[in-house]
Design a protein around this motif. Structure first.
Motif, PDB file in Angstrom:
ATOM      1  N   ARG A   1       0.743  -1.011  -0.120  1.00 51.40           N
ATOM      2  CA  ARG A   1       0.093   0.052  -0.015  1.00 51.40           C
ATOM      3  C   ARG A   1       0.741   1.376   0.010  1.00 51.40           C
ATOM      4  O   ARG A   1       0.575   2.176  -0.732  1.00 51.40           O
ATOM      5  CB  ARG A   1      -0.801   0.084   1.059  1.00 51.40           C
ATOM      6  N   ASP A   2       1.744   1.266   0.808  1.00 55.90           N
ATOM      7  CA  ASP A   2       2.811   2.315   0.895  1.00 55.90           C
ATOM      8  C   ASP A   2       3.468   2.647  -0.453  1.00 55.90           C
ATOM      9  O   ASP A   2       3.612   3.680  -0.944  1.00 55.90           O
ATOM     10  CB  ASP A   2       3.958   2.180   2.069  1.00 55.90           C
ATOM     11  N   ARG A   3       3.871   1.619  -1.311  1.00 55.46           N
ATOM     12  CA  ARG A   3       4.443   1.468  -2.523  1.00 55.46           C
ATOM     13  C   ARG A   3       3.464   1.985  -3.527  1.00 55.46           C
ATOM     14  O   ARG A   3       3.756   2.666  -4.379  1.00 55.46           O
ATOM     15  CB  ARG A   3       5.055   0.179  -3.044  1.00 55.46           C
ATOM     16  N   ALA A   4       2.232   1.716  -3.464  1.00 53.65           N
ATOM     17  CA  ALA A   4       1.032   2.314  -4.135  1.00 53.65           C
ATOM     18  C   ALA A   4       0.819   3.640  -3.973  1.00 53.65           C
ATOM     19  O   ALA A   4       0.857   4.366  -4.955  1.00 53.65           O
ATOM     20  CB  ALA A   4      -0.063   1.420  -4.084  1.00 53.65           C
ATOM     21  N   GLU A   5       1.117   4.017  -2.858  1.00 46.91           N
ATOM     22  CA  GLU A   5       0.578   5.494  -2.363  1.00 46.91           C
ATOM     23  C   GLU A   5       2.003   6.443  -3.084  1.00 46.91           C
ATOM     24  O   GLU A   5       1.650   7.430  -3.616  1.00 46.91           O
ATOM     25  CB  GLU A   5       0.585   5.777  -1.147  1.00 46.91           C
ATOM     26  N   ALA A   6       3.064   5.817  -3.032  1.00 44.20           N
ATOM     27  CA  ALA A   6       4.262   6.659  -3.626  1.00 44.20           C
ATOM     28  C   ALA A   6       4.167   6.640  -5.133  1.00 44.20           C
ATOM     29  O   ALA A   6       4.555   7.636  -5.632  1.00 44.20           O
ATOM     30  CB  ALA A   6       5.587   5.786  -3.228  1.00 44.20           C
TER      31      ALA A   6
END
Length: 446
Positions: free
Chosen positions: A430-435
Protein backbone atom coordinates in the motif's frame (compact mmCIF):
# COMPACT_ATOMS: atom_id res chain seq x y z
CA UNK A 1 10.04 -31.61 5.62
CA UNK A 2 6.78 -32.34 7.41
CA UNK A 3 5.50 -31.20 10.77
CA UNK A 4 2.56 -32.47 12.77
CA UNK A 5 -0.47 -30.23 12.43
CA UNK A 6 -2.46 -29.91 15.66
CA UNK A 7 -6.07 -31.07 15.40
CA UNK A 8 -7.25 -28.44 17.88
CA UNK A 9 -10.15 -26.03 17.72
CA UNK A 10 -10.47 -22.72 19.52
CA UNK A 11 -12.74 -24.33 22.12
CA UNK A 12 -9.95 -26.71 23.12
CA UNK A 13 -7.91 -23.80 24.45
CA UNK A 14 -10.22 -23.04 27.37
CA UNK A 15 -8.27 -23.48 30.59
CA UNK A 16 -4.94 -23.91 28.81
CA UNK A 17 -1.77 -21.86 29.18
CA UNK A 18 -1.73 -20.03 25.86
CA UNK A 19 0.62 -17.59 24.19
CA UNK A 20 -0.07 -15.24 21.29
CA UNK A 21 3.04 -14.87 19.13
CA UNK A 22 2.93 -12.00 16.66
CA UNK A 23 0.55 -9.08 16.26
CA UNK A 24 -0.93 -7.07 13.47
CA UNK A 25 -4.45 -7.72 12.20
CA UNK A 26 -4.54 -11.47 12.78
CA UNK A 27 -2.66 -11.39 16.08
CA UNK A 28 -5.13 -8.92 17.52
CA UNK A 29 -8.02 -11.13 16.35
CA UNK A 30 -6.33 -14.07 18.08
CA UNK A 31 -6.18 -12.08 21.31
CA UNK A 32 -9.87 -11.08 21.09
CA UNK A 33 -10.89 -14.67 20.41
CA UNK A 34 -8.95 -16.02 23.38
CA UNK A 35 -10.39 -13.42 25.71
CA UNK A 36 -13.88 -14.32 24.52
CA UNK A 37 -13.06 -17.85 25.75
CA UNK A 38 -11.91 -16.58 29.12
CA UNK A 39 -8.22 -17.08 28.33
CA UNK A 40 -5.62 -14.41 29.19
CA UNK A 41 -2.62 -15.26 27.03
CA UNK A 42 1.03 -14.34 27.18
CA UNK A 43 1.68 -11.71 24.47
CA UNK A 44 4.89 -11.88 22.44
CA UNK A 45 6.08 -10.21 19.24
CA UNK A 46 9.42 -10.27 17.46
CA UNK A 47 9.46 -6.45 17.34
CA UNK A 48 6.83 -4.98 19.68
CA UNK A 49 5.58 -1.52 18.86
CA UNK A 50 3.54 0.94 20.88
CA UNK A 51 -0.19 0.44 20.67
CA UNK A 52 -0.19 -3.29 20.04
CA UNK A 53 -2.80 -5.11 22.12
CA UNK A 54 -4.01 -1.80 23.51
CA UNK A 55 -2.29 -1.05 26.79
CA UNK A 56 -1.16 -4.64 27.34
CA UNK A 57 2.48 -5.50 27.83
CA UNK A 58 3.98 -7.29 24.84
CA UNK A 59 7.26 -9.12 25.34
CA UNK A 60 9.95 -9.14 22.65
CA UNK A 61 10.73 -12.66 21.43
CA UNK A 62 14.45 -12.16 21.96
CA UNK A 63 14.03 -10.41 25.32
CA UNK A 64 12.16 -12.86 27.52
CA UNK A 65 9.32 -13.56 25.09
CA UNK A 66 10.53 -16.94 23.88
CA UNK A 67 11.10 -18.08 27.46
CA UNK A 68 7.52 -17.07 28.28
CA UNK A 69 6.21 -19.02 25.29
CA UNK A 70 8.18 -22.09 26.39
CA UNK A 71 6.05 -22.13 29.55
CA UNK A 72 2.83 -22.32 27.51
CA UNK A 73 0.92 -25.42 26.42
CA UNK A 74 -0.29 -23.88 23.14
CA UNK A 75 1.09 -20.93 21.17
CA UNK A 76 -1.11 -19.30 18.55
CA UNK A 77 1.25 -17.66 16.06
CA UNK A 78 0.56 -15.24 13.26
CA UNK A 79 1.22 -16.45 9.69
CA UNK A 80 4.28 -14.29 9.13
CA UNK A 81 6.27 -16.24 11.72
CA UNK A 82 7.83 -19.15 9.87
CA UNK A 83 6.91 -22.65 10.98
CA UNK A 84 10.51 -23.58 10.12
CA UNK A 85 12.26 -20.96 12.25
CA UNK A 86 14.71 -22.06 14.96
CA UNK A 87 12.43 -20.53 17.59
CA UNK A 88 9.46 -22.54 16.33
CA UNK A 89 11.54 -25.72 16.39
CA UNK A 90 12.62 -25.00 19.95
CA UNK A 91 9.01 -24.57 21.09
CA UNK A 92 7.97 -27.86 19.48
CA UNK A 93 10.93 -29.69 20.97
CA UNK A 94 9.81 -28.45 24.39
CA UNK A 95 6.37 -29.95 23.82
CA UNK A 96 4.58 -26.69 23.06
CA UNK A 97 1.83 -27.02 20.45
CA UNK A 98 2.10 -24.40 17.67
CA UNK A 99 -1.19 -23.47 16.03
CA UNK A 100 -2.63 -20.83 13.70
CA UNK A 101 -5.91 -19.03 14.14
CA UNK A 102 -7.31 -20.11 10.79
CA UNK A 103 -6.50 -23.76 11.44
CA UNK A 104 -8.16 -23.57 14.86
CA UNK A 105 -11.28 -22.09 13.28
CA UNK A 106 -11.47 -24.57 10.43
CA UNK A 107 -11.45 -27.52 12.85
CA UNK A 108 -14.77 -26.31 14.29
CA UNK A 109 -16.40 -24.72 11.22
CA UNK A 110 -19.19 -26.17 9.12
CA UNK A 111 -16.78 -26.99 6.32
CA UNK A 112 -19.58 -27.82 3.88
CA UNK A 113 -20.16 -24.05 3.74
CA UNK A 114 -16.47 -23.10 3.46
CA UNK A 115 -14.25 -22.86 0.41
CA UNK A 116 -10.50 -22.29 0.72
CA UNK A 117 -8.81 -20.49 -2.17
CA UNK A 118 -5.04 -20.58 -2.55
CA UNK A 119 -2.43 -19.96 -5.23
CA UNK A 120 0.70 -17.90 -5.69
CA UNK A 121 -1.30 -15.17 -7.38
CA UNK A 122 -4.97 -14.74 -8.27
CA UNK A 123 -6.32 -16.02 -4.97
CA UNK A 124 -7.44 -12.59 -3.75
CA UNK A 125 -9.21 -11.74 -7.00
CA UNK A 126 -10.85 -15.17 -7.19
CA UNK A 127 -11.97 -14.92 -3.55
CA UNK A 128 -13.42 -11.46 -4.09
CA UNK A 129 -15.27 -12.62 -7.23
CA UNK A 130 -16.71 -15.57 -5.30
CA UNK A 131 -17.91 -13.32 -2.49
CA UNK A 132 -19.42 -10.82 -4.92
CA UNK A 133 -21.26 -13.49 -6.93
CA UNK A 134 -22.59 -15.18 -3.78
CA UNK A 135 -23.89 -11.85 -2.52
CA UNK A 136 -25.41 -11.06 -5.91
CA UNK A 137 -27.17 -14.44 -5.91
CA UNK A 138 -28.78 -13.62 -2.56
CA UNK A 139 -26.48 -15.33 -0.06
CA UNK A 140 -24.70 -13.96 3.00
CA UNK A 141 -21.03 -14.45 2.32
CA UNK A 142 -17.88 -13.53 4.20
CA UNK A 143 -14.61 -13.16 2.32
CA UNK A 144 -11.76 -13.45 4.79
CA UNK A 145 -8.50 -15.09 5.70
CA UNK A 146 -5.42 -13.64 4.02
CA UNK A 147 -7.55 -11.13 2.10
CA UNK A 148 -9.29 -9.59 5.09
CA UNK A 149 -10.84 -10.28 8.45
CA UNK A 150 -10.29 -13.44 10.46
CA UNK A 151 -13.53 -15.49 10.33
CA UNK A 152 -13.28 -16.27 14.06
CA UNK A 153 -12.86 -12.65 15.21
CA UNK A 154 -15.47 -11.88 17.91
CA UNK A 155 -15.56 -8.30 16.62
CA UNK A 156 -17.46 -9.60 13.56
CA UNK A 157 -21.20 -9.83 13.95
CA UNK A 158 -23.70 -12.14 12.28
CA UNK A 159 -23.79 -15.52 10.62
CA UNK A 160 -23.06 -16.41 7.01
CA UNK A 161 -24.34 -18.85 4.44
CA UNK A 162 -20.83 -19.29 3.04
CA UNK A 163 -17.27 -18.42 4.02
CA UNK A 164 -14.74 -17.74 1.24
CA UNK A 165 -11.30 -18.02 2.82
CA UNK A 166 -8.15 -16.94 1.02
CA UNK A 167 -5.26 -19.06 2.30
CA UNK A 168 -1.63 -17.95 2.02
CA UNK A 169 1.22 -20.44 1.94
CA UNK A 170 2.04 -19.32 5.48
CA UNK A 171 -1.48 -20.07 6.72
CA UNK A 172 -1.63 -23.38 4.86
CA UNK A 173 1.07 -24.86 7.10
CA UNK A 174 -1.27 -24.46 10.10
CA UNK A 175 -4.26 -26.31 8.59
CA UNK A 176 -5.01 -29.81 9.87
CA UNK A 177 -8.21 -30.10 7.81
CA UNK A 178 -9.59 -28.90 4.49
CA UNK A 179 -13.15 -28.14 3.42
CA UNK A 180 -14.61 -30.48 0.76
CA UNK A 181 -14.12 -27.84 -1.96
CA UNK A 182 -10.86 -25.94 -2.46
CA UNK A 183 -9.42 -23.93 -5.34
CA UNK A 184 -5.87 -23.23 -6.54
CA UNK A 185 -5.32 -20.38 -8.98
CA UNK A 186 -1.61 -20.49 -9.87
CA UNK A 187 1.79 -21.74 -8.77
CA UNK A 188 5.16 -20.05 -9.07
CA UNK A 189 8.24 -19.70 -6.82
CA UNK A 190 7.60 -17.29 -3.95
CA UNK A 191 8.38 -16.74 -0.25
CA UNK A 192 11.38 -19.07 -0.51
CA UNK A 193 13.23 -17.88 2.64
CA UNK A 194 10.13 -18.52 4.80
CA UNK A 195 9.61 -22.05 3.44
CA UNK A 196 13.24 -22.98 2.99
CA UNK A 197 13.11 -23.84 -0.72
CA UNK A 198 10.92 -23.93 -3.79
CA UNK A 199 9.64 -27.51 -3.53
CA UNK A 200 8.79 -27.03 0.14
CA UNK A 201 6.91 -23.87 -0.86
CA UNK A 202 4.91 -25.84 -3.43
CA UNK A 203 4.10 -28.57 -0.91
CA UNK A 204 3.07 -26.07 1.74
CA UNK A 205 0.97 -24.00 -0.65
CA UNK A 206 -0.94 -26.97 -2.04
CA UNK A 207 -1.39 -28.59 1.38
CA UNK A 208 -4.42 -26.35 1.88
CA UNK A 209 -6.16 -28.51 -0.75
CA UNK A 210 -5.36 -31.95 0.62
CA UNK A 211 -5.82 -32.17 4.37
CA UNK A 212 -8.46 -34.55 5.85
CA UNK A 213 -11.90 -33.62 4.58
CA UNK A 214 -10.75 -32.56 1.11
CA UNK A 215 -12.82 -33.96 -1.77
CA UNK A 216 -12.46 -31.67 -4.80
CA UNK A 217 -9.92 -29.10 -5.96
CA UNK A 218 -10.88 -26.68 -8.73
CA UNK A 219 -7.51 -25.92 -10.30
CA UNK A 220 -5.85 -23.82 -12.98
CA UNK A 221 -5.42 -26.28 -15.81
CA UNK A 222 -3.13 -23.93 -17.75
CA UNK A 223 -0.42 -24.28 -15.12
CA UNK A 224 2.08 -27.02 -15.89
CA UNK A 225 3.48 -26.68 -12.37
CA UNK A 226 0.08 -27.46 -10.83
CA UNK A 227 -0.67 -30.31 -13.23
CA UNK A 228 2.70 -31.88 -12.42
CA UNK A 229 1.73 -31.80 -8.73
CA UNK A 230 -1.83 -33.05 -9.03
CA UNK A 231 -1.00 -35.68 -6.43
CA UNK A 232 -0.80 -32.88 -3.84
CA UNK A 233 -4.39 -31.82 -4.54
CA UNK A 234 -7.71 -33.29 -3.38
CA UNK A 235 -8.78 -36.80 -4.48
CA UNK A 236 -10.77 -35.26 -7.34
CA UNK A 237 -9.60 -32.36 -9.50
CA UNK A 238 -11.53 -30.23 -11.98
CA UNK A 239 -9.22 -28.39 -14.35
CA UNK A 240 -10.21 -24.91 -15.57
CA UNK A 241 -8.67 -23.38 -18.71
CA UNK A 242 -8.73 -19.74 -19.74
CA UNK A 243 -10.33 -20.86 -23.03
CA UNK A 244 -13.31 -22.54 -21.32
CA UNK A 245 -16.76 -21.07 -21.97
CA UNK A 246 -15.39 -19.23 -25.00
CA UNK A 247 -18.68 -17.51 -25.85
CA UNK A 248 -19.75 -16.72 -22.28
CA UNK A 249 -20.67 -13.11 -21.51
CA UNK A 250 -21.83 -13.48 -17.89
CA UNK A 251 -18.39 -12.36 -16.66
CA UNK A 252 -18.25 -9.19 -18.76
CA UNK A 253 -19.69 -6.97 -15.97
CA UNK A 254 -16.73 -7.91 -13.76
CA UNK A 255 -14.59 -5.67 -15.97
CA UNK A 256 -11.35 -7.50 -15.21
CA UNK A 257 -8.48 -7.18 -17.73
CA UNK A 258 -6.36 -10.12 -18.82
CA UNK A 259 -6.83 -13.76 -19.71
CA UNK A 260 -5.66 -14.81 -16.26
CA UNK A 261 -8.52 -12.88 -14.68
CA UNK A 262 -10.97 -14.54 -17.05
CA UNK A 263 -9.73 -17.89 -15.76
CA UNK A 264 -10.05 -16.65 -12.17
CA UNK A 265 -13.71 -15.88 -12.82
CA UNK A 266 -14.24 -19.30 -14.40
CA UNK A 267 -12.66 -20.94 -11.35
CA UNK A 268 -15.09 -19.00 -9.17
CA UNK A 269 -18.05 -20.26 -11.16
CA UNK A 270 -16.84 -23.85 -11.01
CA UNK A 271 -16.51 -23.53 -7.22
CA UNK A 272 -20.09 -22.24 -6.96
CA UNK A 273 -21.28 -25.26 -8.94
CA UNK A 274 -19.31 -27.61 -6.68
CA UNK A 275 -20.91 -26.01 -3.62
CA UNK A 276 -24.35 -26.55 -5.15
CA UNK A 277 -25.16 -22.84 -5.16
CA UNK A 278 -28.46 -22.10 -6.87
CA UNK A 279 -27.90 -19.89 -9.91
CA UNK A 280 -24.38 -21.11 -10.63
CA UNK A 281 -25.58 -22.78 -13.85
CA UNK A 282 -27.68 -19.79 -14.97
CA UNK A 283 -25.71 -17.36 -17.17
CA UNK A 284 -28.30 -14.59 -16.83
CA UNK A 285 -28.40 -14.90 -13.05
CA UNK A 286 -24.60 -14.85 -12.88
CA UNK A 287 -24.38 -11.84 -15.17
CA UNK A 288 -26.77 -9.95 -12.92
CA UNK A 289 -24.81 -11.05 -9.86
CA UNK A 290 -21.53 -9.89 -11.46
CA UNK A 291 -22.79 -6.34 -11.92
CA UNK A 292 -21.22 -3.73 -9.68
CA UNK A 293 -18.01 -5.63 -8.99
CA UNK A 294 -15.09 -3.41 -8.04
CA UNK A 295 -11.58 -4.70 -8.60
CA UNK A 296 -9.20 -4.92 -5.67
CA UNK A 297 -6.67 -2.11 -5.10
CA UNK A 298 -3.15 -2.49 -6.49
CA UNK A 299 -4.19 -5.33 -8.78
CA UNK A 300 -4.04 -3.97 -12.34
CA UNK A 301 -5.87 -0.83 -11.16
CA UNK A 302 -5.75 2.17 -13.49
CA UNK A 303 -5.26 5.09 -11.09
CA UNK A 304 -5.17 7.94 -13.59
CA UNK A 305 -3.85 9.40 -16.81
CA UNK A 306 -1.47 12.27 -17.55
CA UNK A 307 -1.08 13.74 -21.05
CA UNK A 308 -2.55 10.60 -22.62
CA UNK A 309 -0.40 8.18 -20.59
CA UNK A 310 -2.23 5.72 -18.33
CA UNK A 311 -0.82 4.79 -14.93
CA UNK A 312 -1.58 1.24 -13.74
CA UNK A 313 -0.93 0.15 -10.15
CA UNK A 314 -0.16 -3.55 -9.84
CA UNK A 315 1.88 -3.21 -6.65
CA UNK A 316 0.67 -6.56 -5.33
CA UNK A 317 2.50 -8.40 -8.11
CA UNK A 318 5.44 -9.72 -6.11
CA UNK A 319 6.86 -12.36 -8.46
CA UNK A 320 7.36 -13.05 -12.14
CA UNK A 321 4.06 -14.80 -12.92
CA UNK A 322 1.65 -11.89 -12.23
CA UNK A 323 3.98 -9.37 -13.87
CA UNK A 324 3.94 -11.34 -17.12
CA UNK A 325 0.15 -11.64 -16.78
CA UNK A 326 -0.07 -7.87 -16.29
CA UNK A 327 1.80 -7.27 -19.56
CA UNK A 328 -0.44 -9.81 -21.27
CA UNK A 329 -3.49 -7.82 -20.12
CA UNK A 330 -2.55 -4.92 -22.42
CA UNK A 331 -1.81 -6.44 -25.84
CA UNK A 332 -0.65 -4.01 -28.49
CA UNK A 333 0.07 -1.24 -25.97
CA UNK A 334 3.33 0.63 -25.46
CA UNK A 335 4.38 -0.12 -21.85
CA UNK A 336 7.01 1.28 -19.52
CA UNK A 337 7.35 -1.46 -16.91
CA UNK A 338 8.66 -0.68 -13.42
CA UNK A 339 10.03 -3.75 -11.62
CA UNK A 340 12.15 -4.52 -8.58
CA UNK A 341 12.05 -4.35 -4.80
CA UNK A 342 13.08 -6.69 -2.01
CA UNK A 343 15.35 -9.38 -3.45
CA UNK A 344 14.27 -12.87 -2.37
CA UNK A 345 16.56 -14.70 -4.74
CA UNK A 346 13.94 -15.81 -7.27
CA UNK A 347 14.90 -16.50 -10.88
CA UNK A 348 14.22 -13.51 -13.14
CA UNK A 349 15.22 -15.25 -16.38
CA UNK A 350 11.55 -16.04 -17.24
CA UNK A 351 10.68 -12.36 -16.75
CA UNK A 352 13.50 -11.28 -19.04
CA UNK A 353 12.51 -13.81 -21.70
CA UNK A 354 8.83 -12.86 -21.56
CA UNK A 355 9.37 -9.11 -21.62
CA UNK A 356 12.17 -9.12 -24.21
CA UNK A 357 10.05 -11.08 -26.64
CA UNK A 358 6.99 -8.87 -26.35
CA UNK A 359 5.81 -7.64 -29.78
CA UNK A 360 4.75 -4.16 -28.61
CA UNK A 361 7.24 -1.51 -27.44
CA UNK A 362 8.40 -2.24 -23.89
CA UNK A 363 10.87 -0.36 -21.72
CA UNK A 364 11.97 -1.74 -18.34
CA UNK A 365 12.98 0.37 -15.35
CA UNK A 366 14.31 -1.40 -12.28
CA UNK A 367 14.27 -0.49 -8.58
CA UNK A 368 16.58 -1.41 -5.69
CA UNK A 369 17.44 -3.69 -4.12
CA UNK A 370 16.89 -6.42 -6.69
CA UNK A 371 17.10 -4.15 -9.71
CA UNK A 372 20.65 -4.93 -10.73
CA UNK A 373 20.00 -8.66 -10.57
CA UNK A 374 16.94 -8.17 -12.77
CA UNK A 375 19.07 -6.16 -15.21
CA UNK A 376 21.60 -8.99 -15.26
CA UNK A 377 18.85 -11.45 -16.18
CA UNK A 378 17.93 -9.26 -19.15
CA UNK A 379 21.59 -8.96 -20.16
CA UNK A 380 21.86 -12.75 -20.17
CA UNK A 381 18.79 -13.15 -22.41
CA UNK A 382 19.93 -13.83 -25.95
CA UNK A 383 16.73 -13.32 -27.94
CA UNK A 384 15.39 -9.78 -28.11
CA UNK A 385 12.30 -8.61 -29.94
CA UNK A 386 12.64 -5.58 -32.15
CA UNK A 387 10.18 -3.69 -29.95
CA UNK A 388 12.24 -4.13 -26.78
CA UNK A 389 13.54 -0.71 -25.71
CA UNK A 390 16.03 -1.84 -23.07
CA UNK A 391 16.54 -1.68 -19.31
CA UNK A 392 17.51 1.20 -17.02
CA UNK A 393 18.38 0.90 -13.33
CA UNK A 394 16.83 3.66 -11.24
CA UNK A 395 17.70 4.78 -7.73
CA UNK A 396 14.13 5.12 -6.53
CA UNK A 397 10.48 4.91 -7.58
CA UNK A 398 10.11 8.64 -8.24
CA UNK A 399 13.01 8.60 -10.72
CA UNK A 400 11.63 5.49 -12.42
CA UNK A 401 8.13 6.95 -12.82
CA UNK A 402 9.44 10.20 -14.30
CA UNK A 403 11.59 8.33 -16.83
CA UNK A 404 8.77 5.91 -17.64
CA UNK A 405 6.32 8.75 -18.24
CA UNK A 406 8.74 10.55 -20.57
CA UNK A 407 9.21 7.40 -22.64
CA UNK A 408 5.56 6.28 -22.65
CA UNK A 409 4.21 9.50 -24.14
CA UNK A 410 1.95 10.17 -25.93
CA UNK A 411 -0.39 7.20 -25.47
CA UNK A 412 1.41 4.46 -23.56
CA UNK A 413 1.13 2.90 -20.12
CA UNK A 414 3.30 3.28 -17.03
CA UNK A 415 2.88 -0.06 -15.31
CA UNK A 416 4.07 -0.67 -11.75
CA UNK A 417 4.17 -4.47 -11.57
CA UNK A 418 7.31 -5.04 -9.50
CA UNK A 419 7.76 -8.85 -9.45
CA UNK A 420 9.16 -8.29 -5.95
CA UNK A 421 7.87 -7.41 -2.47
CA UNK A 422 7.83 -3.83 -1.25
CA UNK A 423 9.74 -4.30 2.00
CA UNK A 424 12.94 -2.33 2.39
CA UNK A 425 12.04 0.94 0.70
CA UNK A 426 8.37 0.78 1.70
CA UNK A 427 6.26 -0.39 4.65
CA UNK A 428 4.09 -2.61 2.45
CA UNK A 429 2.46 -2.75 -0.99
CA UNK A 430 0.00 0.00 0.00
CA UNK A 431 2.85 2.36 0.85
CA UNK A 432 4.48 1.56 -2.51
CA UNK A 433 1.16 2.18 -4.30
CA UNK A 434 0.75 5.54 -2.57
CA UNK A 435 4.28 6.52 -3.60
CA UNK A 436 3.43 5.54 -7.19
CA UNK A 437 0.32 7.75 -7.10
CA UNK A 438 2.36 10.68 -5.75
CA UNK A 439 4.91 10.23 -8.53
CA UNK A 440 2.09 10.25 -11.09
CA UNK A 441 0.79 13.53 -9.65
CA UNK A 442 4.32 14.93 -9.86
CA UNK A 443 4.33 14.11 -13.58
CA UNK A 444 1.05 16.03 -13.97
CA UNK A 445 2.44 19.01 -12.06
CA UNK A 446 5.68 19.05 -14.03
Amino acid sequence: MTRERPKLGWGDLRGARVGVWGFGREGEANLRKLRSLGVEPVLVDDSPTAGEAGDEHVLATADGGLDALLRCEVVVKTPGISSYSPQADRLRQAGVVLAGGLGLWLQEADRERVVCVTGTKGKSTTSSILGHLLTGLGYRAMVGGNIGAAPYDPALAGDCDYWVIEVSSYQATDLASSPPVTAVTSLHPDHLPWHGGVEQYYRDKLSACSQPGAELTVANGDSELIRARAGLLAPRVEWVLETDEASATWLDPLGLPGRHNRRNALIARRVLRALGVEGADDDEALRAAAAGYEGLPSRLATIGAVAGVSFVDDSLSTNVLPTLAALDAFPGRRIALIVGGQDRGIDYAPLAAGVSGRESPTYVLTLPDGGQRISAAFAATGTRGEAFAGVTDCQDLETAVAAAFAWARPDGIVLLSPAAPSFGQFRDYRDRAEAFARAMRACAAG
